[in-house]
Design an enzyme around this catalytic site. Structure first.
Site, short mmCIF file in Angstrom:
data_model
loop_
_atom_site.label_atom_id
_atom_site.label_comp_id
_atom_site.label_asym_id
_atom_site.label_seq_id
_atom_site.Cartn_x
_atom_site.Cartn_y
_atom_site.Cartn_z
CG HIS A 125 -1.90 0.97 1.42
ND1 HIS A 125 -1.65 2.26 1.79
CD2 HIS A 125 -3.24 0.88 1.25
CE1 HIS A 125 -2.79 2.93 1.84
NE2 HIS A 125 -3.78 2.11 1.51
CD GLN A 205 -6.88 -4.67 4.26
OE1 GLN A 205 -7.87 -5.34 4.55
NE2 GLN A 205 -6.99 -3.40 3.91
CE LYS A 228 -7.36 -0.53 6.38
NZ LYS A 228 -8.09 0.21 5.36
CB CYS A 365 -3.60 3.27 -1.55
SG CYS A 365 -4.84 4.51 -1.18
#
Lengths: 408, 133
Positions: A125, A205, A228, A365
């Site tokens: 990213h 993530q 997230k 991104c």
């Protein structure tokens, strides 16, 4: 009854007020979890509770509200430490992963010499790319990239070739936000350490979707963000090994992070506060603690299995549609990154939205990665604990609508 | 017709699939490239401008969503023969009128990328290229 083998989704969904709303007259199907997750009422309530009952600054105010706020804020830190198997003083609150990675890029490059090398990967990213690239430009360091193979996994040979005795820092993500690749971070950490380099992992993530044991992975730093993983925006975490953090330069200077300030100089606070200058995002940190409680109660293994079932089901269904390309390896995090032939991802997203299905479209991104894959963008559906196979069925129907509208 | 079909009406999809004036001009008076980082839409405009400051030829190349590409295609149809002054007076309302569809603020960026590219092409021509000739 809505459930996968792993979770009772019906009862989970009741905790997320936003899932009751409609979008363009259709029930919301939220498949943009890799961008940010929705929040359960417990987290929303914790934020409101702080402001309504004990709003005060932390670590400063000697009064009842101040004591309560400090206690709750620090309790959240302990919960997060337990959640990733770290020590209390190894958990530093930041604004988000981006700030965490900037902290490390500034602090860890201090003292490096021109020609020293930093290794990242093609999968990163921008937040785990640009900070290192800028520091490299500024200090004359060399930035190297682990390449991906044809399955869009980090190439084993490239890992070994790039990480050498000249490498000072290795920084890779645990799961790719763009295409879902799960990286062998324990293995890379071992290779980094064998070469005397520090290991940084961007876990933005991974922490929301799988059990993370920071000690077992053995990386020196592990970075993630709260929003997230059911938490609020504005709070993230840098985990770092205590003995390393103690010897690092702070990133942000100001209040809270100091021990003693004199005209002649300043000494810094103990860990973890040495890295937390200024009034922190108190309500958000407390909210993240509650999010961690929520995830722990359901169980990270169960969430991992549930997400896996959804991504496998979704992949099977989407493969039935002619003209759809899926990116990333077969074994992925809970992300399906795809394109419909003859339709730009933006248009896919717009038409899905008209059916109430929220996905992300763009380069995620990850512009360098898009270049490597030879595309400019993808459509990305990403799942979480409240999503269902029924929602995937609606999503599949909506992709058929995309094809109908575009006549492809 | 529901809203989404209004947005992707025949005219838009026709310009997207068969863009007018698509390609490059090797000896253009000016060419300029703009990028929409949000979604990766790209547009490059090529203009031939004569000594009376009229646009005699125009082409564009690029890739992106249907809205960005259709808007570029429609815009190029409008500007051939126009003077630089007329280009400078083009408004975003004019582009939206050409598209003739309702757009959310996010999609406005897609729709207006071609106008930005065109206007900046003319600006570059006026400021830098014309003087050097």
């Amino acid at each position: 009854m809505l459930s996968t083998k792993s979770l009772d989704i019906e009862s989970i969904r009741k905790d997320f007020p936003i899932l009751q709303r409609k979008v363009h007259g259709k029930p919301l199907i939220y498949f943009d979890n890799a961008a940010t997750s929705q929040k359960p009422k417990q987290v929303i309530g914790a934020i409101t509770g702080y402001y309504q009952k004990y709003n005060a600054n932390v670590h400063r105010s000697i009064h009842q509200l101040g004591e309560e706020a400090t206690a709750e804020y620090e309790k959240a830190r302990q919960k997060i430490a337990d959640f990733i198997n770290a020590r209390y003083e190894e958990v530093i609150f930041t604004k988000n992963s981006t700030e965490g990675l900037n902290l490390l890029a500034y602090s860890l490059t201090s003292g490096l010499k021109p020609g020293d090398e930093i290794v990242i990967s093609q999968l990163e990213h921008h937040s785990n790319f640009v900070p290192w690239q800028q520091m490299a430009e500024h200090l004359g360091l060399k930035l190297k990239f682990i390449e991906i193979n044809k399955n869009a996994e980090l190439d084993k040979e490239s890992i070994k070739k790039n990480i050498t005795k000249k490498t000072k820092i290795v920084s890779v993500n645990h799961i790719s936000n763009a295409i879902g690749t799960i990286n062998p971070v324990e293995e890379i950490t071992k290779i980094a350490h064998e070469n005397g380099a520090l290991m940084v992992i961007d876990g933005s993530q991974s922490v929301p979707h799988m059990p993370i044991d920071a000690k077992k992975i053995n990386a020196d730093f592990y970075v993630f963000t709260g929003h997230k993983m059911l938490g609020p925006t504005g709070v993230g975490v840098v985990y770092g090994k205590k003995e390393l953090l103690e010897n690092m330069r702070p990133f942000l200077y100001g209040g809270e992070m100091i021990n003693e300030v004199k005209f002649e100089g300043t000494t810094f606070n103990k860990l973890p506060w040495k890295f937390e200058a200024g009034t922190p995002n108190i309500a958000e940190a407390i909210g993240l603690g509650i999010a961690v409680d929520y995830l722990s109660k359901i169980g990270m293994n169960n969430i991992f299995e549930h997400d896996k079932e959804l991504v496998e089901y979704g992949t099977e269904r989407i493969k039935e549609i002619k003209g759809v390309t899926i990116y990333g390896p077969k074994e992925r995090g809970s992300i399906i990154s795809f394109n419909v032939k003859g339709v730009h991802a933006h248009d896919v997203s717009q038409i899905l939205d008209s059916e109430g299905v929220a996905i992300r479209a763009g380069h995620h991104c990850c512009m360098p990665l898009m270049g490597v894959l030879g595309i400019s963008s993808t459509a990305r559906a990403s799942f979480y604990l409240y999503n269902t196979e029924e929602e995937i069925d609606t999503f599949i129907k909506a992709i058929h609508k995309v094809k109908k509208v575009f006549g492809v | 017709m529901d809203t989404i079909e209004t947005m992707y009406q025949e005219q838009i999809l026709d310009h997207f699939k068969n863009p007018r004036n698509f390609g490059r001009i090797e000896n253009a008076s000016v060419h300029h490239h703009e990028y929409n980082p949000l979604c990766g839409d790209q547009i490059e405009m090529f203009l031939v401008i004569d000594k009376n400051k009229n646009i005699t030829e125009v082409k564009f190349s690029g890739h992106g969503c249907a809205i960005s590409q259709a808007s570029a295609s429609m815009l190029t149809e409008q500007i051939k023969g126009k003077s630089i002054e007329e280009i400078e007076k083009l408004t975003k309302e004019k582009v939206l009128e050409l598209l003739g569809i309702p757009l959310s603020p996010v999609r406005l960026k897609c729709a207006l990328l071609s106008l930005d590219t065109l206007k900046n092409s003319v600006l570059i021509f006026e400021r830098y290229i014309k003087k050097s000739k």
